[in-house]
Design a protein around this motif. Sequence first.
Motif, PDB file in Angstrom:
ATOM      1  N   ALA A 151       0.777  -1.060  -0.110  1.00  0.00           N
ATOM      2  CA  ALA A 151      -0.009  -0.069   0.046  1.00  0.00           C
ATOM      3  C   ALA A 151       0.888   1.272   0.104  1.00  0.00           C
ATOM      4  O   ALA A 151       0.545   2.124  -0.841  1.00  0.00           O
ATOM      5  N   SER A 152       1.946   1.321   0.599  1.00  0.00           N
ATOM      6  CA  SER A 152       2.943   2.447   0.611  1.00  0.00           C
ATOM      7  C   SER A 152       3.590   2.691  -0.539  1.00  0.00           C
ATOM      8  O   SER A 152       3.990   3.823  -1.014  1.00  0.00           O
ATOM      9  N   HIS A 153       3.384   1.783  -1.519  1.00  0.00           N
ATOM     10  CA  HIS A 153       3.956   1.722  -2.767  1.00  0.00           C
ATOM     11  C   HIS A 153       2.940   2.081  -3.822  1.00  0.00           C
ATOM     12  O   HIS A 153       3.125   1.941  -4.884  1.00  0.00           O
ATOM     13  N   GLY A 154       1.601   2.191  -3.424  1.00  0.00           N
ATOM     14  CA  GLY A 154       0.460   2.317  -4.243  1.00  0.00           C
ATOM     15  C   GLY A 154      -0.104   1.139  -4.943  1.00  0.00           C
ATOM     16  O   GLY A 154      -0.664   1.269  -5.820  1.00  0.00           O
ATOM     17  N   ILE A 155       0.448  -0.074  -4.457  1.00  0.00           N
ATOM     18  CA  ILE A 155      -0.126  -1.383  -4.904  1.00  0.00           C
ATOM     19  C   ILE A 155      -1.193  -1.917  -4.094  1.00  0.00           C
ATOM     20  O   ILE A 155      -1.017  -1.797  -2.677  1.00  0.00           O
ATOM     21  N   PRO A 156      -2.295  -2.530  -4.364  1.00  0.00           N
ATOM     22  CA  PRO A 156      -3.349  -2.998  -3.982  1.00  0.00           C
ATOM     23  C   PRO A 156      -2.801  -4.101  -2.918  1.00  0.00           C
ATOM     24  O   PRO A 156      -1.780  -4.807  -3.134  1.00  0.00           O
ATOM     25  N   GLY A 157      -3.086  -4.232  -1.607  1.00  0.00           N
ATOM     26  CA  GLY A 157      -2.580  -5.147  -0.713  1.00  0.00           C
ATOM     27  C   GLY A 157      -2.875  -6.415  -1.110  1.00  0.00           C
ATOM     28  O   GLY A 157      -2.290  -7.362  -0.692  1.00  0.00           O
ATOM     29  N   ILE A 158      -4.082  -6.756  -1.887  1.00  0.00           N
ATOM     30  CA  ILE A 158      -4.413  -8.105  -2.183  1.00  0.00           C
ATOM     31  C   ILE A 158      -3.253  -8.829  -2.947  1.00  0.00           C
ATOM     32  O   ILE A 158      -3.142  -9.971  -2.806  1.00  0.00           O
ATOM     33  N   PHE A 159      -2.196  -8.174  -3.426  1.00  0.00           N
ATOM     34  CA  PHE A 159      -1.372  -8.658  -4.077  1.00  0.00           C
ATOM     35  C   PHE A 159      -0.243  -9.250  -2.986  1.00  0.00           C
ATOM     36  O   PHE A 159       0.420 -10.106  -3.596  1.00  0.00           O
ATOM     37  N   GLY A 160      -0.488  -8.951  -1.969  1.00  0.00           N
ATOM     38  CA  GLY A 160       0.443  -9.595  -0.871  1.00  0.00           C
ATOM     39  C   GLY A 160       0.274 -11.113  -0.860  1.00  0.00           C
ATOM     40  O   GLY A 160       1.028 -11.771  -0.361  1.00  0.00           O
ATOM     41  N   TYR A 161      -0.908 -11.463  -1.397  1.00  0.00           N
ATOM     42  CA  TYR A 161      -1.018 -12.896  -1.342  1.00  0.00           C
ATOM     43  C   TYR A 161      -0.290 -13.900  -2.162  1.00  0.00           C
ATOM     44  O   TYR A 161      -0.163 -14.859  -2.102  1.00  0.00           O
ATOM     45  N   GLY A 162       0.187 -12.959  -3.084  1.00  0.00           N
ATOM     46  CA  GLY A 162       1.082 -13.724  -4.036  1.00  0.00           C
ATOM     47  C   GLY A 162       2.460 -14.162  -3.227  1.00  0.00           C
ATOM     48  O   GLY A 162       2.966 -15.097  -3.803  1.00  0.00           O
ATOM     49  N   VAL A 163       2.574 -13.850  -2.095  1.00  0.00           N
ATOM     50  CA  VAL A 163       3.759 -14.286  -1.437  1.00  0.00           C
ATOM     51  C   VAL A 163       3.923 -15.742  -1.292  1.00  0.00           C
ATOM     52  O   VAL A 163       4.702 -16.363  -1.099  1.00  0.00           O
ATOM     53  N   PHE A 164       2.295 -16.174  -1.012  1.00  0.00           N
ATOM     54  CA  PHE A 164       2.127 -17.595  -0.804  1.00  0.00           C
ATOM     55  C   PHE A 164       2.532 -18.607  -1.904  1.00  0.00           C
ATOM     56  O   PHE A 164       3.066 -19.561  -1.887  1.00  0.00           O
ATOM     57  N   ILE A 165       2.301 -17.946  -3.254  1.00  0.00           N
ATOM     58  CA  ILE A 165       2.800 -18.624  -4.515  1.00  0.00           C
ATOM     59  C   ILE A 165       4.170 -18.844  -4.376  1.00  0.00           C
ATOM     60  O   ILE A 165       5.020 -19.790  -4.700  1.00  0.00           O
ATOM     61  N   GLY A 166       5.123 -17.585  -3.993  1.00  0.00           N
ATOM     62  CA  GLY A 166       6.463 -17.467  -3.988  1.00  0.00           C
ATOM     63  C   GLY A 166       7.052 -18.114  -3.123  1.00  0.00           C
ATOM     64  O   GLY A 166       8.136 -18.612  -3.060  1.00  0.00           O
ATOM     65  N   GLU A 167       6.463 -18.319  -1.995  1.00  0.00           N
ATOM     66  CA  GLU A 167       7.144 -18.766  -0.686  1.00  0.00           C
ATOM     67  C   GLU A 167       6.517 -20.076  -0.155  1.00  0.00           C
ATOM     68  O   GLU A 167       7.212 -20.748   0.862  1.00  0.00           O
ATOM     69  N   LEU A 168       5.465 -20.549  -0.794  1.00  0.00           N
ATOM     70  CA  LEU A 168       5.010 -21.964  -0.404  1.00  0.00           C
ATOM     71  C   LEU A 168       4.768 -22.802  -1.475  1.00  0.00           C
ATOM     72  O   LEU A 168       5.480 -23.882  -1.646  1.00  0.00           O
ATOM     73  N   VAL A 169       4.044 -22.533  -2.575  1.00  0.00           N
ATOM     74  CA  VAL A 169       3.716 -23.544  -3.700  1.00  0.00           C
ATOM     75  C   VAL A 169       5.126 -23.629  -4.432  1.00  0.00           C
ATOM     76  O   VAL A 169       5.619 -24.599  -4.636  1.00  0.00           O
ATOM     77  N   ALA A 170       5.790 -22.527  -4.644  1.00  0.00           N
ATOM     78  CA  ALA A 170       7.011 -22.804  -5.631  1.00  0.00           C
ATOM     79  C   ALA A 170       8.112 -23.432  -4.841  1.00  0.00           C
ATOM     80  O   ALA A 170       8.840 -24.515  -5.527  1.00  0.00           O
ATOM     81  N   VAL A 214      10.874  -8.793  -6.357  1.00  0.00           N
ATOM     82  CA  VAL A 214       9.643  -7.983  -6.015  1.00  0.00           C
ATOM     83  C   VAL A 214      10.179  -7.712  -4.533  1.00  0.00           C
ATOM     84  O   VAL A 214      10.001  -6.515  -4.245  1.00  0.00           O
ATOM     85  N   ALA A 215      10.292  -8.727  -3.746  1.00  0.00           N
ATOM     86  CA  ALA A 215      10.944  -8.293  -2.469  1.00  0.00           C
ATOM     87  C   ALA A 215      12.046  -7.559  -2.173  1.00  0.00           C
ATOM     88  O   ALA A 215      12.099  -6.435  -1.555  1.00  0.00           O
ATOM     89  N   ILE A 216      13.101  -7.814  -3.262  1.00  0.00           N
ATOM     90  CA  ILE A 216      14.314  -6.699  -3.153  1.00  0.00           C
ATOM     91  C   ILE A 216      13.995  -5.407  -3.647  1.00  0.00           C
ATOM     92  O   ILE A 216      14.234  -4.219  -2.915  1.00  0.00           O
ATOM     93  N   ALA A 217      13.107  -5.227  -4.671  1.00  0.00           N
ATOM     94  CA  ALA A 217      12.633  -3.664  -5.078  1.00  0.00           C
ATOM     95  C   ALA A 217      11.642  -3.002  -4.021  1.00  0.00           C
ATOM     96  O   ALA A 217      11.985  -1.906  -3.980  1.00  0.00           O
ATOM     97  N   LEU A 218      10.707  -3.807  -3.482  1.00  0.00           N
ATOM     98  CA  LEU A 218       9.874  -3.238  -2.608  1.00  0.00           C
ATOM     99  C   LEU A 218      10.319  -3.018  -1.275  1.00  0.00           C
ATOM    100  O   LEU A 218       9.852  -2.149  -0.262  1.00  0.00           O
ATOM    101  N   ALA A 219      10.970  -3.989  -0.701  1.00  0.00           N
ATOM    102  CA  ALA A 219      11.360  -3.935   0.776  1.00  0.00           C
ATOM    103  C   ALA A 219      13.101  -3.785   1.138  1.00  0.00           C
ATOM    104  O   ALA A 219      13.197  -3.323   2.220  1.00  0.00           O
ATOM    105  N   HIS A 220      13.646  -4.037   0.120  1.00  0.00           N
ATOM    106  CA  HIS A 220      15.196  -4.098   0.314  1.00  0.00           C
ATOM    107  C   HIS A 220      16.019  -2.919  -0.832  1.00  0.00           C
ATOM    108  O   HIS A 220      17.313  -3.221  -0.809  1.00  0.00           O
ATOM    109  N   GLY A 221      15.258  -2.463  -1.392  1.00  0.00           N
ATOM    110  CA  GLY A 221      16.090  -1.498  -2.475  1.00  0.00           C
ATOM    111  C   GLY A 221      17.038  -0.551  -1.886  1.00  0.00           C
ATOM    112  O   GLY A 221      18.323  -0.537  -2.517  1.00  0.00           O
ATOM    113  N   GLY A 222      16.868  -0.060  -0.607  1.00  0.00           N
ATOM    114  CA  GLY A 222      17.867   0.768   0.168  1.00  0.00           C
ATOM    115  C   GLY A 222      19.058  -0.016   0.451  1.00  0.00           C
ATOM    116  O   GLY A 222      20.131   0.740   0.789  1.00  0.00           O
TER     117      GLY A 222
END
Length: 128
Positions: free
Chosen positions: A40-59, A82-90
């Motif tokens: 949300a702080s990056h202007g992305i709908p929070g619903i996309f957060g559920y994609g983490v389950f694909i990347g960190e459970l299913v995959a 995505v994690a690096i760009a949004l959470a760790h870019g700095g």
Amino acid sequence: MLDNADLGKLIVRLTLGGLMLFHGIAKLFGGIGGIEGMLASHGIPGIFGYGVFIGELVAPIMVILGYYTRIGALLIVFNMLVAIALAHGGELMALSRSGGWALELQGFFLFIALALVFLGPGRYKLKN
């Protein structure tokens, strides 16, 4: 005996998938509120957060089992970018207090997954 690329690929798959899976399980039980807020702080709908389950459970499960390993590894690559760009870019050019790269873990997940995209699962797999 020591010249066994298939066994090496299995070890890489189990390591990457197993370590990434812990992150997914933590989010499964702890929730993804932090991820939704970050999105949300990056202007992305929070619903996309559920994609983490694909990347960190299913995959990771796909990678561990050797079931469409290249696709699973590619999902992990995308998840880490995505994690690096949004959470760790700095932290891209930062060092940790111990002198290592601040993104060692994220870099490990990203580049080992990328290697599996090119290497494939090896002989010990369920499919592809």
